[in-house]
Design a protein around this motif. Structure first.
Motif, PDB file in Angstrom:
ATOM      1  N   SER A  45     -43.763  27.705  43.103  1.00 39.72           N
ATOM      2  CA  SER A  45     -42.566  28.251  43.727  1.00 39.72           C
ATOM      3  C   SER A  45     -41.746  27.122  44.335  1.00 39.72           C
ATOM      4  O   SER A  45     -42.306  26.188  44.903  1.00 39.72           O
ATOM      5  N   VAL A  46     -40.426  27.227  44.213  1.00 43.21           N
ATOM      6  CA  VAL A  46     -39.528  26.210  44.767  1.00 43.21           C
ATOM      7  C   VAL A  46     -39.202  26.595  46.214  1.00 43.21           C
ATOM      8  O   VAL A  46     -38.802  27.728  46.475  1.00 43.21           O
ATOM      9  N   PRO A  47     -39.370  25.698  47.166  1.00 45.50           N
ATOM     10  CA  PRO A  47     -39.084  26.041  48.565  1.00 45.50           C
ATOM     11  C   PRO A  47     -37.591  26.201  48.810  1.00 45.50           C
ATOM     12  O   PRO A  47     -36.756  25.725  48.033  1.00 45.50           O
ATOM     13  N   GLU A  48     -37.259  26.861  49.911  1.00 46.98           N
ATOM     14  CA  GLU A  48     -35.845  27.016  50.270  1.00 46.98           C
ATOM     15  C   GLU A  48     -35.220  25.667  50.585  1.00 46.98           C
ATOM     16  O   GLU A  48     -34.027  25.470  50.372  1.00 46.98           O
ATOM     17  N   LEU A  49     -36.017  24.737  51.121  1.00 49.73           N
ATOM     18  CA  LEU A  49     -35.559  23.359  51.347  1.00 49.73           C
ATOM     19  C   LEU A  49     -36.096  22.496  50.210  1.00 49.73           C
ATOM     20  O   LEU A  49     -37.284  22.207  50.153  1.00 49.73           O
ATOM     21  N   LEU A  50     -35.223  22.094  49.308  1.00 52.96           N
ATOM     22  CA  LEU A  50     -35.621  21.323  48.121  1.00 52.96           C
ATOM     23  C   LEU A  50     -35.178  19.869  48.297  1.00 52.96           C
ATOM     24  O   LEU A  50     -33.989  19.569  48.356  1.00 52.96           O
ATOM     25  N   ILE A  51     -36.163  18.969  48.388  1.00 55.67           N
ATOM     26  CA  ILE A  51     -35.875  17.546  48.591  1.00 55.67           C
ATOM     27  C   ILE A  51     -36.265  16.768  47.352  1.00 55.67           C
ATOM     28  O   ILE A  51     -37.442  16.695  46.994  1.00 55.67           O
ATOM     29  N   LEU A  52     -35.258  16.198  46.689  1.00 57.03           N
ATOM     30  CA  LEU A  52     -35.482  15.396  45.482  1.00 57.03           C
ATOM     31  C   LEU A  52     -34.675  14.103  45.587  1.00 57.03           C
ATOM     32  O   LEU A  52     -33.967  13.715  44.654  1.00 57.03           O
ATOM     33  N   ASN A  53     -34.759  13.438  46.736  1.00 52.53           N
ATOM     34  CA  ASN A  53     -33.982  12.207  46.891  1.00 52.53           C
ATOM     35  C   ASN A  53     -34.702  11.025  46.247  1.00 52.53           C
ATOM     36  O   ASN A  53     -35.924  10.978  46.182  1.00 52.53           O
ATOM     37  N   ASP A  54     -33.900  10.076  45.759  1.00 51.33           N
ATOM     38  CA  ASP A  54     -34.405   8.848  45.145  1.00 51.33           C
ATOM     39  C   ASP A  54     -35.348   9.143  43.978  1.00 51.33           C
ATOM     40  O   ASP A  54     -36.441   8.589  43.879  1.00 51.33           O
ATOM     41  N   CYS A  55     -34.901  10.044  43.091  1.00 47.77           N
ATOM     42  CA  CYS A  55     -35.698  10.400  41.912  1.00 47.77           C
ATOM     43  C   CYS A  55     -35.012   9.976  40.615  1.00 47.77           C
ATOM     44  O   CYS A  55     -35.435  10.380  39.529  1.00 47.77           O
ATOM     45  N   ASN A  56     -33.916   9.196  40.720  1.00 47.92           N
ATOM     46  CA  ASN A  56     -33.168   8.716  39.542  1.00 47.92           C
ATOM     47  C   ASN A  56     -32.563   9.844  38.724  1.00 47.92           C
ATOM     48  O   ASN A  56     -32.339   9.707  37.520  1.00 47.92           O
ATOM     49  N   ILE A  57     -32.273  10.981  39.343  1.00 52.33           N
ATOM     50  CA  ILE A  57     -31.697  12.131  38.643  1.00 52.33           C
ATOM     51  C   ILE A  57     -30.259  11.832  38.257  1.00 52.33           C
ATOM     52  O   ILE A  57     -29.465  11.373  39.086  1.00 52.33           O
ATOM     53  N   ASP A  58     -29.906  12.089  36.996  1.00 52.50           N
ATOM     54  CA  ASP A  58     -28.514  11.903  36.572  1.00 52.50           C
ATOM     55  C   ASP A  58     -27.913  13.156  35.941  1.00 52.50           C
ATOM     56  O   ASP A  58     -26.712  13.216  35.713  1.00 52.50           O
ATOM     57  N   LYS A  59     -28.732  14.178  35.632  1.00 50.75           N
ATOM     58  CA  LYS A  59     -28.235  15.404  35.005  1.00 50.75           C
ATOM     59  C   LYS A  59     -28.984  16.604  35.560  1.00 50.75           C
ATOM     60  O   LYS A  59     -30.009  16.471  36.232  1.00 50.75           O
ATOM     61  N   ALA A  60     -28.465  17.778  35.239  1.00 50.71           N
ATOM     62  CA  ALA A  60     -29.059  19.012  35.744  1.00 50.71           C
ATOM     63  C   ALA A  60     -30.305  19.410  34.967  1.00 50.71           C
ATOM     64  O   ALA A  60     -31.350  19.676  35.545  1.00 50.71           O
ATOM     65  N   GLY A  61     -30.210  19.477  33.651  1.00 55.28           N
ATOM     66  CA  GLY A  61     -31.316  19.974  32.844  1.00 55.28           C
ATOM     67  C   GLY A  61     -30.995  21.338  32.261  1.00 55.28           C
ATOM     68  O   GLY A  61     -29.865  21.833  32.348  1.00 55.28           O
ATOM     69  N   GLU A  62     -31.976  21.989  31.662  1.00 62.27           N
ATOM     70  CA  GLU A  62     -31.792  23.280  30.999  1.00 62.27           C
ATOM     71  C   GLU A  62     -31.306  24.329  31.989  1.00 62.27           C
ATOM     72  O   GLU A  62     -31.994  24.662  32.963  1.00 62.27           O
TER      73      GLU A  62
END
Length: 489
Positions: A43-60
């Motif tokens: 389950s994804v929490p209400e507070l979603l922290i994905l900092n400094d993960c090299n994300i450049d796009k959203a995805g599917e």
């Protein structure tokens, strides 16, 4: 040269929270266990922290929508996002999101969305160090109708190139470009607007005609502009007009030179172009709801600006630390705080300290009156006369010096010999012994000293001075007392 593939937000989400393959592992387990319908790991929490993960796009999109529909706070700071369409693609799959942090992503480019995507729940947006241009800020304000808190710190702004539809009268160039149409959706106008760097350049005539079409945003109550290069209060006034309900404004580490109203700073602009003087504008005119203001590390060096702050109608919480003005003041930190409290009758919290109580305020106001008693009347601010009307003209405080007398006359006795000498009571015992060496011919290491109080000689006798670094005044030594010198055996 090989370059590693950047993960999408969806891939980073699956890596952090263990999506994919987790159920297969559970099916292969030899021990039967209870598996809830939505296991915590899936389950994804209400507070979603994905900092400094090299994300450049959203995805599917479908997977993202299914897994992120409950997210309320999203932290994507320090990733590789560069395209605002990708950002809004992510947010469109999070219908409940209220807070987003996009700091340290390279999002300085234009915001081109077709069709526009309004976010009706987003209340807080953090865009620190994204280098977002002001025309991008303008676009975001149209797309975020319920936005309440906006962070634009460290974006290298020198001007605030955005304004409300009201003509302010202090544009760098106020003539309208006749070639620019009135349609804000005109492609030519948009291209022209985007060709100008809105961080460091002055406004051109065509830019003025475009920026003046920005409607005020009544929802924003908190704005952070820390660490930008804005130096003129006239630029900050644009912020006040754009956000008329602003309650908190943070301008820490901005080189604001003065809170002087725009007309006071622009005599040259009005000297030959108008026949009559400009209308006087107060510094606080566009900040009628402002309760918190942070101006720490500004370049302000005049008490006049403190008096201007006193006129902000509802300002209660103020930070004014590290100003050049304080380097010019011949006063202690406590005295400076008293001067500030006395000049700022509406301020309840100063520089992050405790709430200013009635006793502290009255003490500060009385101290303020006495501070200016010895000053020429021409140097006394208006606040002095206001406080005299309240407290009366006070007498100067009697200066009582409680420090011990610096030098006293002591009788030194060694054996059958006595001699009276003047002694500095701020000397230590070990220092006194070293000076007595040449008088009595005894090494300091072989010397013992005994103090005799002239009034308590019969009651307490001798007191050995055994602590080498203790100062003489701590024995309450007075003229007429005696010190007996003895030799160690």
């Amino acid at each position: 040269m090989f370059q590693a593939k950047m993960p999408t937000l969806l891939e980073a989400l699956e890596e952090k929270y263990g999506f994919g393959g987790q159920r297969d592992k559970l099916d292969e387990a030899l021990v039967s266990i209870f598996v809830p319908k939505l296991p915590p790991r899936l389950s994804v929490p209400e507070l979603l922290i994905l900092n400094d993960c090299n994300i450049d796009k959203a995805g599917e999109p479908e997977d993202l929508r299914r897994k992120c529909c409950t997210v309320k706070e999203l932290d994507l700071a320090q990733n590789k996002l560069e395209n605002w369409e990708e950002v809004f693609g992510i947010l469109s799959h999070m219908p409940r999101v209220e807070f987003v942090n996009l700091s340290l992503n390279r999002l300085g480019g234009p915001i081109e969305l077709s069709p526009p995507c309004k976010m009706d729940r987003l209340r807080s947006l953090v865009l620190n160090n994204t280098k977002l241009e002001w025309y991008g800020v303008e676009t975001l304000l149209r797309l975020l109708p319920v936005l309440e808190e906006l962070h634009l710190s460290l974006n290298e702004y020198t001007h605030v190139l955005i304004d409300t539809i009201v003509d302010d009268g202090y544009e760098t160039e106020t003539t309208t470009d006749e070639s620019c149409c009135d349609d804000t959706t005109c492609q030519q106008c948009q291209q022209e607007e985007q060709t100008h760097s809105s961080r460091g350049q002055k406004r051109s005539a065509s830019e003025c005609s475009l920026y003046k079409k920005t409607e005020a945003h009544p929802g924003v109550k908190k704005l952070h502009l820390t660490g930008n290069h804005i130096s003129q209060w006239s630029e900050i006034c644009r912020v006040g007009r754009l956000f008329p309900n602003l309650e908190a404004l943070v301008l820490a580490d901005c080189p604001i030179k003065s809170l002087c109203p725009p007309e006071d700073n622009s005599d040259e602009e009005h000297s030959s172009s108008t026949s009559s003087p400009p209308t006087k504008t107060e510094s606080h005119e566009h900040f009628k709801n402002l309760t918190l203001l942070n101006l720490s590390n500004a370049k302000i060096d005049s008490w006049d600006d403190i008096d201007r702050l006193a006129r902000f109608p509802v300002l209660k919480n103020l930070r004014v630390q590290c100003w050049p003005l304080w380097d010019k003041c011949d006063s202690t930190e406590h005295e400076r705080r008293q001067l500030l409290i006395a000049r700022l009758p509406k301020i309840n919290i100063l520089n992050g300290g405790d709430v200013i109580g009635s006793v502290e305020r009255e003490d500060a106001e009385r101290s303020f009156i006495r501070y200016y008693l010895d000053k020429p009347e021409s140097d006394r601010p208006d606040r002095y006369f206001e406080l005299v009307a309240v407290h009366g003209k006070l007498d100067p405080l009697v200066n009582i010096d409680l420090r011990p007398e610096r030098r006293v006359k002591i009788t030194f006795t060694y054996g059958d010999t006595s001699e009276e000498r003047s002694v500095d009571v701020y000397r230590t015992v070990v220092d006194l012994k070293s000076r007595l060496e040449r008088i009595v011919g005894l090494p300091a290491s072989k010397m013992r000293l005994f103090y005799v109080d002239q009034d308590l000689r019969d009651l307490q006798g001798l007191e050995e001075m055994k602590y080498p670094h203790k100062r003489l005044y701590s024995y309450n030594i007075r003229s007429g007392d005696e010190i007996i010198i003895d030799q160690k055996h």
